[in-house]
Structure formats: structure tokens, C-alpha cells
Design a protein around this motif. Structure first.
Motif, mmCIF file in Angstrom:
data_model
loop_
_atom_site.group_PDB
_atom_site.id
_atom_site.type_symbol
_atom_site.label_atom_id
_atom_site.label_comp_id
_atom_site.label_asym_id
_atom_site.label_seq_id
_atom_site.Cartn_x
_atom_site.Cartn_y
_atom_site.Cartn_z
ATOM 1 N N ILE A 64 0.676 -1.308 -0.165
ATOM 2 C CA ILE A 64 -0.126 -0.039 0.121
ATOM 3 C C ILE A 64 0.757 1.151 0.009
ATOM 4 O O ILE A 64 0.607 2.178 -0.683
ATOM 5 N N LEU A 65 1.772 1.384 0.822
ATOM 6 C CA LEU A 65 2.881 2.399 0.851
ATOM 7 C C LEU A 65 3.459 2.766 -0.284
ATOM 8 O O LEU A 65 3.612 4.010 -1.070
ATOM 9 N N LEU A 66 3.983 1.677 -1.020
ATOM 10 C CA LEU A 66 4.565 1.766 -2.213
ATOM 11 C C LEU A 66 3.528 2.515 -3.306
ATOM 12 O O LEU A 66 4.111 3.141 -4.066
ATOM 13 N N ARG A 67 2.430 1.740 -3.312
ATOM 14 C CA ARG A 67 1.402 2.109 -4.316
ATOM 15 C C ARG A 67 1.138 3.779 -3.921
ATOM 16 O O ARG A 67 0.969 4.617 -5.146
ATOM 17 N N ARG A 68 0.868 4.140 -2.784
ATOM 18 C CA ARG A 68 0.680 5.681 -2.628
ATOM 19 C C ARG A 68 1.731 6.487 -2.971
ATOM 20 O O ARG A 68 1.492 7.600 -3.728
ATOM 21 N N ALA A 69 2.907 6.132 -2.709
ATOM 22 C CA ALA A 69 4.333 6.926 -3.344
ATOM 23 C C ALA A 69 4.168 7.213 -4.989
ATOM 24 O O ALA A 69 4.401 8.079 -5.555
ATOM 25 N N GLU A 70 4.056 5.996 -5.447
ATOM 26 C CA GLU A 70 3.830 5.602 -6.864
ATOM 27 C C GLU A 70 2.872 6.653 -7.391
ATOM 28 O O GLU A 70 3.007 7.029 -8.479
ATOM 29 N N ALA A 71 1.578 6.645 -6.859
ATOM 30 C CA ALA A 71 0.529 7.466 -7.333
ATOM 31 C C ALA A 71 0.827 9.128 -7.184
ATOM 32 O O ALA A 71 0.607 9.523 -8.279
ATOM 33 N N VAL A 72 1.582 9.159 -6.152
ATOM 34 C CA VAL A 72 2.143 10.659 -6.189
ATOM 35 C C VAL A 72 2.976 11.228 -7.324
ATOM 36 O O VAL A 72 2.815 12.197 -8.057
ATOM 37 N N GLY A 111 8.853 8.375 -0.536
ATOM 38 C CA GLY A 111 8.574 7.000 -0.121
ATOM 39 C C GLY A 111 8.109 7.044 1.167
ATOM 40 O O GLY A 111 8.330 7.931 2.098
ATOM 41 N N TYR A 112 7.744 5.891 1.521
ATOM 42 C CA TYR A 112 6.894 5.619 2.963
ATOM 43 C C TYR A 112 7.258 4.284 3.418
ATOM 44 O O TYR A 112 7.401 3.380 2.634
ATOM 45 N N SER A 113 7.538 4.027 4.698
ATOM 46 C CA SER A 113 8.164 2.992 5.252
ATOM 47 C C SER A 113 7.460 2.675 6.460
ATOM 48 O O SER A 113 7.241 3.738 7.302
ATOM 49 N N GLN A 114 7.270 1.449 6.993
ATOM 50 C CA GLN A 114 6.639 1.135 8.525
ATOM 51 C C GLN A 114 7.906 1.191 9.224
ATOM 52 O O GLN A 114 9.171 0.722 9.015
ATOM 53 N N ALA A 115 7.707 1.958 10.337
ATOM 54 C CA ALA A 115 8.695 1.808 11.631
ATOM 55 C C ALA A 115 7.985 0.759 12.670
ATOM 56 O O ALA A 115 8.425 -0.463 12.391
ATOM 57 N N GLU A 116 7.746 1.198 13.566
ATOM 58 C CA GLU A 116 7.132 0.061 14.618
ATOM 59 C C GLU A 116 5.424 0.317 14.733
ATOM 60 O O GLU A 116 5.016 1.071 14.623
ATOM 61 N N GLU A 117 4.962 -0.874 15.131
ATOM 62 C CA GLU A 117 3.570 -0.884 15.613
ATOM 63 C C GLU A 117 3.339 -0.422 16.869
ATOM 64 O O GLU A 117 4.162 -0.431 17.827
ATOM 65 N N ARG A 118 2.298 0.586 17.066
ATOM 66 C CA ARG A 118 1.797 1.074 18.321
ATOM 67 C C ARG A 118 0.392 0.447 18.812
ATOM 68 O O ARG A 118 -0.495 0.019 17.799
ATOM 69 N N ARG A 139 9.708 9.521 3.730
ATOM 70 C CA ARG A 139 11.111 10.278 3.221
ATOM 71 C C ARG A 139 10.895 10.870 1.838
ATOM 72 O O ARG A 139 10.302 10.200 0.875
ATOM 73 N N TYR A 140 11.484 12.240 1.988
ATOM 74 C CA TYR A 140 11.209 12.853 0.567
ATOM 75 C C TYR A 140 12.444 13.872 0.421
ATOM 76 O O TYR A 140 13.373 13.972 1.207
#
Length: 436
Positions: A64-72, A111-118, A139-140
Motif C-alpha cells: 500500500i505504501l509503495l502504491r501511494r508513493a507511486e500514485a504521487v 517514499g513511505y516505510s513502516q517503523a514500529e507498531e503501536r 522520506r522525501y
């Protein structure tokens, strides 16, 4: 003005990462295999359903995160909204605005990446047992503004529904993120950008005249920094002038209400990620919304000096950081209004500000001090310029910014380069008589 304020990342609740869970699962599997070596492998040696679902979830969210960055990058709004909860009309409307803003920024890299779950019991109750709350690193890189990619934080809530994961909230972790997180210019309503050769100005959509005016003033401000500060800086400036009192780490509604502008740092790695202090990449200028009609090249030359020195390290004392910025802006005033205006302020600092202090302004409480700490800082820098020359003051600044990690180091560097300590520099200010 917030340039050198330390940024602390606040971790809310118990942080137990997906990676830790997967490692625990692998260790359990290894222990089981050691205890039961005979073939065929018993059922207990297979990864648990929990570990498998966690791994599958991570892959799904990464996708999903990859798709959002690609969409932008491709300007595809439908792709950007494809994973946003269709039942959440408010979020979808906000995400449409966010998408338009991100496209308008024209990122060189995103780009977007997962850090940690809360974990948050209230979120779990609100969204059901599949709710997944995760800190996200965005990250941009803005072309010409950011010399290197920089990082900011977000908090996303995902839910599993109909065999897929959906983004259902993007603000439920905001209180547990660092100062200014999810308060970037593109997060705060529809924007437009006005551009100059070395300037990007962010204003509300339709506030075109203001944006163009600030571009012109910032261009003049860059010229002043180039003329009056020896550091060879070739960067561009991002100026944010929105009708918002809380943008990034500038909070004009409370402690900074009297500041006309603030320069906040950007980080290539956030504090707490790779090091306690993080890695400073540069800075963005935020204008107090109450001062947007009075922005001029003098104000901006001060802030641009902060931007030009932001990535040197950040360990210089605040009196030097603010004094250098004031030195540049008052050189600009002198060029416009003549030396009489500067002489008048110098006399006011000597007569009124210096007697209110017992030493150079310290970092702690600098911006809350009722005395004219900016004036005293400016006077201290002028003293150093008279003693060792402007080029050497700039070199002193760089040395302190990189190596002045404590008072002992600051005094050692200052004394080596100038023959003074902060204490003896202060003494020289208390006995200084303006020359007329």
C-alpha cells in the motif's frame, strides 16, 4: 524562533515491533526443532498462524505504501485513494486534498516505510480487532531545497476488511509523534506554491499575490545573506506562509506568539532513529500568520542565515546563532537606512539590554527571556567581528556548530580562535562604549 530546539520523539505505550514478533516466532520454531528432531517434522515446527498473518500484513501494508508513493509520482489520484477506507468519507476528502498538495510539491524523491507498531486500546475498540496502528516514516526530497532526502513522521491506522487492508485514519497517533509531525505544509489544507530561482513559497490555494510578494522578498533576503555572510551557500529556501498557528515545530499560538518567523530543522534521520540527536539536513522557514503582511527581506535575511547554517551541526550556542542572523539582517538595514539606524539600536542595547543580564544569554530559556537577548547576541557577534574579522567569525561558527557539544568544548574552541571565553566576551560587552 526554534532553530536549535532539540526534538524528542515520544513513544506512547509499549512498543513491540513486528520484527521482534517475527524473531520470537523464529526462536520458538528453532527451539521446537531442536527438541523434536525425528522426521516427519511435527506440526509444532511450522510457523504459527499468528506469525504468518503478521508477515502477510507487513507485506500488504508495504505494498500500500509503495502504491501511494507511486500514485504521487505519476499523478494518479485513483491509485492514491484505492486503499483508503471507502466508508470514511471525511478521510477520503482529506486524502484528496493531501494528494493534490503532494503532487504540487513536485518531490524529487518520495517514499513511505513502516517503523514500529503501536498499541492503543481505544483505537482497537473503535476499529475492531484487526486494527493496526503503525508509525510511518515519510522520506522525501524537494528539488533544490533539500540537498539530501529528509524524513518526517506519520501515524496510520489500518483495518482488515473484505480480505484486504484499508487506511481508516491518519491522525490517531499524532499525540505520540515528535513535535511538528503530521503538521507539514501539505498536511494543513489545500496549498499552492509560488517559485523563484532559489525560493519556494507555500501559501493557501488562491493566495497568489501574497506568495509572489514573499518570493520577491526572499530573493532579496538571499542576496543579503550572500553579501554579508561569508559561508558559500548555494541552496534554496522553502517559506511556509499559511493561516495556521501550528506548522511543523513552529507554534505561534503559545510560546512563540511574538516571533514573526521561525526556522525549523529538517532531518535526514530523525532523533532517536540512528542517533540521539538525529542528523540535521537543513531548515524550512515558517511565517507567523499574524505577520504575513509584514514579511520583508530584513526578516527573511535573518531566517535565511539560519537555513544556510542549519546543516553545520547545530551545537553552536544560541547567542552565536541568533547574533549571526541579526548581524546579517542589520547589515541589510544599514544598507537601506544608513548607519544612524544601527547606531541607535546599538546604544539601546548597551544602555538597556546589557544591564538586565549577568552573562551572555544561555541556551536554556533564551526565547523566554524578557531582555533583548537578540540585541545582546548581535552586539557579541559585532565584538567578535571587530576583534578577528568576519571570515574568522564564520569559521568559528562552523567549528562550534560541529564540535561545541558542551560548555567546556565551546570555551576551548572560542578561546583558541579568539583568545576569549564566553565569560570574558561578556565582560567586554559590559565595558563597551559605542564609538561615534
Amino acid at each position: 524562533m526554534g532553530l536549535l530546539a532539540a526534538v524528542a520523539l515520544v513513544s506512547g505505550g509499549v512498543v513491540y515491533t513486528v520484527e521482534q514478533r517475527e524473531q520470537d516466532a523464529r526462536e520458538r520454531v528453532t527451539a521446537t526443532r531442536t527438541a523434536t528432531p525425528s522426521p516427519p517434522p511435527p506440526k509444532s515446527t511450522k510457523p504459527s498462524k499468528v506469525a504468518a498473518s503478521i508477515a502477510a500484513r507487513r507485506v500488504a501494508i508495504d505494498t500500500i505504501l509503495l502504491r501511494r508513493a507511486e500514485a504521487v509520482r505519476t499523478g494518479n489520484e485513483a491509485m492514491f485513494l484505492a486503499d483508503v477506507d471507502p466508508a470514511n468519507a471525511k478521510l477520503r476528502a482529506e486524502q484528496k486534498i493531501l494528494f493534490a498538495n503532494l503532487v504540487e510539491m513536485g518531490f524529487q524523491e518520495l517514499g513511505y516505510s513502516q517503523a514500529e507498531e503501536r498499541f492503543n486500546p481505544a483505537v482497537r475498540r473503535a476499529h475492531g480487532s484487526t486494527a493496526y496502528l503503525v508509525r510511518i516514516l515519510m522520506r522525501y526530497q524537494i528539488p533544490t531545497v533539500d540537498f539530501t532526502p529528509v524524513t518526517t513522521e506519520l501515524g496510520y491506522t489500518f483495518v482488515a476488511r473484505g480480505g484486504r487492508w484499508l487506511l481508516t485514519a491518519d491522525n490517531e497517533l499524532d499525540a505520540d509523534l515528535g513535535p511538528g509531525a503530521h503538521r507539514e505544509a501539505w498536511d494543513l489544507g489545500r496549498i499552492e506554491i509560488q517559485r523563484g530561482p532559489r525560493v519556494l513559497v507555500v501559501v493557501e490555494k488562491g493566495d497568489t499575490a501574497r506568495g509572489r510578494s514573499i518570493v520577491a522578498e526572499a530573493t532579496e533576503g538571499i542576496a543579503q545573506v550572500t553579501a554579508y555572510w561569508p559561508l558559500k551557500w548555494t541552496g534554496s529556501v522553502l517559506v511556509i506562509a499559511l493561516d495556521e498557528t501550528d506548522v511543523r515545530d513552529a507554534r505561534f499560538a503559545d510560546e512563540d506568539i511574538e516571533s514573526a518567523a521561525s526556522t525549523g530543522t529538517t532531518f535526514s534521520s530523525l532523533p532517536g532513529e540512528e542517533s540521539a540527536d538525529g542528523t540535521v539536513a537543513g531548515g524550512y522557514i515558517v511565517i507567523n500568520p499574524n505577520e504575513r503582511d509584514r514579511v520583508d527581506e530584513i526578516l527573511l535575511s535573518h531566517e535565511i542565515t539560519h537555513v544556510a547554517t542549519a546543516d553545520l551541526g547545530g551545537y553552536e550556542p544560541l547567542w552565536l546563532a541568533e547574533g549571526a542572523a541579526e548581524y546579517v539582517s542589520w547589515r541589510g538595514i544599514e544598507a537601506i537606512s544608513g548607519s544612524a539606524e544601527v547606531a541607535k539600536w546599538e546604544q539601546e542595547v548597551v544602555d538597556e539590554a546589557v544591564p538586565q543580564l549577568a552573562a551572555l544569554p544561555g541556551d536554556a530559556g533564551f526565547y523566554q527571556n524578557s531582555a533583548d537577548v537578540y540585541g545582546v547576541s548581535w552586539l557579541a557577534v559585532r565584538q567578535l567581528v571587530r576583534k578577528i574579522g568576519l571570515d574568522q567569525v564564520e569559521e568559528l561558527y562552523e567549528d562550534l556548530a560541529r564540535n561545541g557539544t558542551d560548555q567546556s568544548a565551546r570555551d576551548r574552541i572560542l578561546q583558541t580562535r579568539t583568545g576569549l571565553t564566553e565569560a570574558t566576551l561578556w565582560t567586554s560587552l559590559t565595558t563597551y562604549e559605542p564609538q561615534r
